[in-house]
Design a protein around this motif. Structure first.
Motif, PDB file in Angstrom:
ATOM      1  N   LYS A   3       0.812  -1.215   0.000  1.00  0.00           N
ATOM      2  CA  LYS A   3       0.000   0.000   0.000  1.00  0.00           C
ATOM      3  C   LYS A   3       0.852   1.275   0.000  1.00  0.00           C
ATOM      4  CE  LYS A   3      -3.870   2.318   2.133  1.00  0.00           C
ATOM      5  NZ  LYS A   3      -4.879   2.288   3.174  1.00  0.00           N
ATOM      6  N   PRO A   4       1.850   1.444   0.882  1.00  0.00           N
ATOM      7  CA  PRO A   4       2.663   2.658   0.819  1.00  0.00           C
ATOM      8  C   PRO A   4       3.407   2.808  -0.505  1.00  0.00           C
ATOM      9  CG  PRO A   4       3.029   1.538   2.898  1.00  0.00           C
ATOM     10  CD  PRO A   4       2.197   0.626   2.051  1.00  0.00           C
ATOM     11  N   ALA A   5       3.859   1.692  -1.061  1.00  0.00           N
ATOM     12  CA  ALA A   5       4.560   1.762  -2.349  1.00  0.00           C
ATOM     13  C   ALA A   5       3.609   2.186  -3.460  1.00  0.00           C
ATOM     14  CB  ALA A   5       5.189   0.417  -2.679  1.00  0.00           C
ATOM     15  N   LEU A   6       2.394   1.663  -3.442  1.00  0.00           N
ATOM     16  CA  LEU A   6       1.412   2.039  -4.450  1.00  0.00           C
ATOM     17  C   LEU A   6       0.998   3.498  -4.301  1.00  0.00           C
ATOM     18  CD1 LEU A   6      -0.335   1.145  -6.826  1.00  0.00           C
ATOM     19  CD2 LEU A   6      -2.071   0.450  -5.179  1.00  0.00           C
ATOM     20  N   VAL A   7       0.817   3.953  -3.068  1.00  0.00           N
ATOM     21  CA  VAL A   7       0.459   5.357  -2.828  1.00  0.00           C
ATOM     22  C   VAL A   7       1.567   6.276  -3.330  1.00  0.00           C
ATOM     23  CG1 VAL A   7       0.074   7.073  -1.011  1.00  0.00           C
ATOM     24  CG2 VAL A   7      -1.127   4.890  -0.934  1.00  0.00           C
ATOM     25  N   LEU A   8       2.818   5.929  -3.040  1.00  0.00           N
ATOM     26  CA  LEU A   8       3.939   6.741  -3.519  1.00  0.00           C
ATOM     27  C   LEU A   8       4.030   6.718  -5.036  1.00  0.00           C
ATOM     28  CD1 LEU A   8       6.339   8.535  -2.900  1.00  0.00           C
ATOM     29  CD2 LEU A   8       7.719   6.467  -2.616  1.00  0.00           C
ATOM     30  N   ALA A   9       3.814   5.556  -5.647  1.00  0.00           N
ATOM     31  CA  ALA A   9       3.853   5.458  -7.108  1.00  0.00           C
ATOM     32  C   ALA A   9       2.761   6.313  -7.740  1.00  0.00           C
ATOM     33  CB  ALA A   9       3.713   4.001  -7.550  1.00  0.00           C
ATOM     34  N   ILE A  10       1.569   6.293  -7.169  1.00  0.00           N
ATOM     35  CA  ILE A  10       0.477   7.110  -7.697  1.00  0.00           C
ATOM     36  C   ILE A  10       0.792   8.595  -7.516  1.00  0.00           C
ATOM     37  CG2 ILE A  10      -1.945   7.748  -7.327  1.00  0.00           C
ATOM     38  CD1 ILE A  10      -2.459   4.765  -6.742  1.00  0.00           C
ATOM     39  N   ALA A  11       1.359   8.957  -6.366  1.00  0.00           N
ATOM     40  CA  ALA A  11       1.717  10.357  -6.117  1.00  0.00           C
ATOM     41  C   ALA A  11       2.797  10.834  -7.086  1.00  0.00           C
ATOM     42  CB  ALA A  11       2.180  10.532  -4.677  1.00  0.00           C
ATOM     43  N   LEU A  12       3.790   9.985  -7.348  1.00  0.00           N
ATOM     44  CA  LEU A  12       4.840  10.363  -8.298  1.00  0.00           C
ATOM     45  C   LEU A  12       4.291  10.523  -9.713  1.00  0.00           C
ATOM     46  CD1 LEU A  12       7.838   8.160  -7.136  1.00  0.00           C
ATOM     47  CD2 LEU A  12       7.766  10.646  -7.181  1.00  0.00           C
ATOM     48  N   MET A  13       3.422   9.608 -10.118  1.00  0.00           N
ATOM     49  CA  MET A  13       2.846   9.700 -11.460  1.00  0.00           C
ATOM     50  C   MET A  13       1.958  10.937 -11.573  1.00  0.00           C
ATOM     51  SD  MET A  13       2.722   8.528 -14.504  1.00  0.00           S
ATOM     52  CE  MET A  13       3.292   6.850 -14.541  1.00  0.00           C
ATOM     53  N   THR A  14       1.153  11.193 -10.538  1.00  0.00           N
ATOM     54  CA  THR A  14       0.283  12.368 -10.556  1.00  0.00           C
ATOM     55  C   THR A  14       1.104  13.646 -10.562  1.00  0.00           C
ATOM     56  OG1 THR A  14      -1.405  11.133  -9.356  1.00  0.00           O
ATOM     57  CG2 THR A  14      -1.597  13.521  -9.338  1.00  0.00           C
ATOM     58  N   GLY A  15       2.095  13.707  -9.702  1.00  0.00           N
ATOM     59  CA  GLY A  15       2.946  14.893  -9.648  1.00  0.00           C
ATOM     60  C   GLY A  15       3.684  15.142 -10.956  1.00  0.00           C
ATOM     61  N   GLY A  16       4.211  14.085 -11.540  1.00  0.00           N
ATOM     62  CA  GLY A  16       4.897  14.236 -12.819  1.00  0.00           C
ATOM     63  C   GLY A  16       3.965  14.691 -13.928  1.00  0.00           C
TER      64      GLY A  16
END
Length: 115
Positions: free
Chosen positions: A26-39
């Motif tokens: 879950k934390p890895a997926l949340v971070l991945a989604i945040a990075l993709m959204t931010g980018g």
């Protein structure tokens, strides 16, 4: 510029995969989604070269790196579940089809394992 995202995918797999191993998926997926959204947001709001000069390509490069890192760890969300708890008659097909495009996974010709 586009190739940079592809080149950093293994780095994302290493970094976010390690995070997933230590803290959970879950934390890895949340971070991945945040990075993709931010980018993606950064690509959309970056001013043009005429407005900020040479900083524009570097901002886009940073955005593509963030997107590449985030996509390095992503797979189909149900894949780990399919690999760990497949139906007893279809373990090989379940694992194979979880990484396949949807059209290939719904092949009209079933495999020999009965999936």
């Amino acid at each position: 510029m586009l190739g940079v995202g592809v080149l950093v995918r293994p780095l994302g797999g290493i970094l976010l995969g390690r995070l997933a191993d230590r803290r959970g998926r879950k934390p890895a997926l949340v971070l991945a989604i945040a990075l993709m959204t931010g980018g993606s947001v950064l690509v959309g709001v970056t001013p043009t070269y005429e407005q900020i000069g040479l900083a524009a390509p570097f901002v886009l490069l940073l955005a593509r790196v963030a997107q590449g890192i985030s996509s390095g760890v992503n797979g189909p969300p149900p894949a780990p579940t399919c690999w760990r708890w497949p139906p007893s008659t279809a373990s090989a097909c379940t694992a194979a089809s979880s990484r396949s495009p949807p059209r290939a996974a719904r092949s009209p010709r079933p495999c020999s394992a009965g999936c």
